[in-house]
Design a protein around this motif. Structure first.
Motif, PDB file in Angstrom:
ATOM      1  N   PHE A 103       0.847  -1.190   0.000  1.00  0.00           N
ATOM      2  CA  PHE A 103       0.000   0.000   0.000  1.00  0.00           C
ATOM      3  C   PHE A 103       0.882   1.239   0.000  1.00  0.00           C
ATOM      4  O   PHE A 103       1.820   1.349   0.805  1.00  0.00           O
ATOM      5  CB  PHE A 103      -0.875   0.039   1.262  1.00  0.00           C
ATOM      6  N   GLY A 104       0.572   2.209  -0.872  1.00  0.00           N
ATOM      7  CA  GLY A 104       1.364   3.434  -0.906  1.00  0.00           C
ATOM      8  C   GLY A 104       0.611   4.564  -1.574  1.00  0.00           C
ATOM      9  O   GLY A 104      -0.497   4.384  -2.094  1.00  0.00           O
ATOM     10  N   ASP A 105       1.250   5.753  -1.572  1.00  0.00           N
ATOM     11  CA  ASP A 105       0.590   6.929  -2.147  1.00  0.00           C
ATOM     12  C   ASP A 105       1.509   7.770  -3.022  1.00  0.00           C
ATOM     13  O   ASP A 105       1.036   8.701  -3.670  1.00  0.00           O
ATOM     14  CB  ASP A 105       0.054   7.816  -1.019  1.00  0.00           C
ATOM     15  N   ALA A 106       2.802   7.475  -3.039  1.00  0.00           N
ATOM     16  CA  ALA A 106       3.757   8.378  -3.687  1.00  0.00           C
ATOM     17  C   ALA A 106       4.610   7.638  -4.720  1.00  0.00           C
ATOM     18  O   ALA A 106       4.652   6.400  -4.759  1.00  0.00           O
ATOM     19  CB  ALA A 106       4.650   9.030  -2.647  1.00  0.00           C
ATOM     20  N   THR A 107       5.326   8.416  -5.517  1.00  0.00           N
ATOM     21  CA  THR A 107       6.174   7.847  -6.562  1.00  0.00           C
ATOM     22  C   THR A 107       7.196   6.874  -5.994  1.00  0.00           C
ATOM     23  O   THR A 107       7.486   5.832  -6.603  1.00  0.00           O
ATOM     24  CB  THR A 107       6.895   8.975  -7.325  1.00  0.00           C
ATOM     25  N   VAL A 108       7.742   7.187  -4.818  1.00  0.00           N
ATOM     26  CA  VAL A 108       8.754   6.325  -4.215  1.00  0.00           C
ATOM     27  C   VAL A 108       8.179   4.958  -3.845  1.00  0.00           C
ATOM     28  O   VAL A 108       8.917   3.987  -3.674  1.00  0.00           O
ATOM     29  CB  VAL A 108       9.367   7.015  -2.969  1.00  0.00           C
ATOM     30  N   ASP A 109       6.842   4.848  -3.774  1.00  0.00           N
ATOM     31  CA  ASP A 109       6.199   3.579  -3.437  1.00  0.00           C
ATOM     32  C   ASP A 109       5.949   2.705  -4.666  1.00  0.00           C
ATOM     33  O   ASP A 109       5.611   1.522  -4.533  1.00  0.00           O
ATOM     34  CB  ASP A 109       4.855   3.829  -2.742  1.00  0.00           C
ATOM     35  N   ILE A 110       6.093   3.262  -5.850  1.00  0.00           N
ATOM     36  CA  ILE A 110       5.774   2.518  -7.071  1.00  0.00           C
ATOM     37  C   ILE A 110       6.580   1.224  -7.202  1.00  0.00           C
ATOM     38  O   ILE A 110       6.005   0.179  -7.544  1.00  0.00           O
ATOM     39  CB  ILE A 110       5.932   3.417  -8.313  1.00  0.00           C
TER      40      ILE A 110
END
Length: 278
Positions: free
Chosen positions: A226-233
């Protein structure tokens, strides 16, 4: 359902950008664990930023520094830090360029002399960029309540260093000056970025997840991220199921397998229900 390993980003996923933790997110985590699933945080935060109200939830482990630190059930699986020499060179370069910064260590966050004052404008811009209310009331003290000032900045326990960008050229110059390290930006896309950061190369959330799975003897087929930002892709792309938060950016929503509601609208709880984790 087979037991799953659930990986949660923290900022913008578990908590909002004012560090508010929804109570039903805690309930979802506890219910999932009771059902036999394991839950790990995967965050850019150093352990010093994992404040008690987060750690007291009782996660099965923690991946920090965007993958430079791994802990499982109290056991340190991996810890990689910048060398003392690298840290000194970066600190000296930032000071000479007139940029304010903070060191991210598991032993604390260590701010440069004028970060508290210089950071007010940038922190407010960062909160506003995320579309959150209360941006004008935000300060480095509200976002980083345990930031330490006045301590020596030449250290050997630093995971990464974040610095305020006076302009995009500061990021480009850092790339040029530290080619053997990983230089990135956050708090905006491209030339709108508000912060730069410097860390070891070959560190990211997906790599760390693989290292943890190998340690646990588990398969990536049994994972959700689960994530929300580009670094989480990278971790959403790597795990069997990638879930983007409703408050996430366009890029992560476009690549996610599923988009849940925002943090403030019970996104974690709703997704845990949807995937029958609880």
């Amino acid at each position: 359902m087979n037991s799953k390993i659930i990986f949660l980003d923290v900022d913008g996923t578990l908590v909002d950008y004012h560090n508010h933790l929804p109570e039903n997110a805690v309930q979802a985590i506890h219910k999932a664990q009771k059902n036999g699933h394991q839950v790990y945080t995967v965050t850019g935060r150093a352990k010093a930023e994992m404040y008690s109200y987060i750690l007291d939830i009782g996660f099965d482990g923690y991946i920090g520094g965007n993958g430079s630190y791994i802990e499982s059930k109290g056991q340190v699986v991996k810890e990689k830090t910048l060398s003392a020499e690298d840290t000194q060179q970066i600190v000296d370069w930032l000071k000479n360029r007139g940029l304010e910064f903070y060191l991210e260590s598991n032993n604390g966050l260590f701010g440069s002399e004028n970060f508290a004052s210089r950071g007010v404008k940038t922190i407010q811009e960062y909160i506003a960029y995320k579309g959150k209310p209360g941006a004008k009331q935000a300060t480095p003290a509200t976002v980083f309540p345990d930031m330490i000032y006045g301590e020596p900045l030449y250290r050997d326990d630093v995971n990464k260093i974040s610095f305020i960008l006076d302009s995009y050229n500061d990021y480009l110059a850092a790339q040029e000056n530290f080619p053997s390290l990983k230089v990135g930006t956050w708090g905006g896309v491209g030339e709108t970025a508000l912060f730069g950061d410097i860390a070891l190369k070959d560190i990211d959330k997906a790599v760390a997840i693989d290292e943890l799975l190998e340690f646990l003897g588990k398969d990536v087929q049994d994972t959700l991220a689960f994530g929300d930002a580009t670094v989480d892709i990278p971790m959403l792309n790597h795990c069997q199921i990638g879930v983007a938060m409703g408050n996430g950016g366009k890029e992560i929503k476009e690549m996610a397998d599923y988009i849940t509601a925002s943090v403030e609208d019970d996104g974690l709880y709703k997704a845990f229900e949807y995937f029958q984790l609880i």
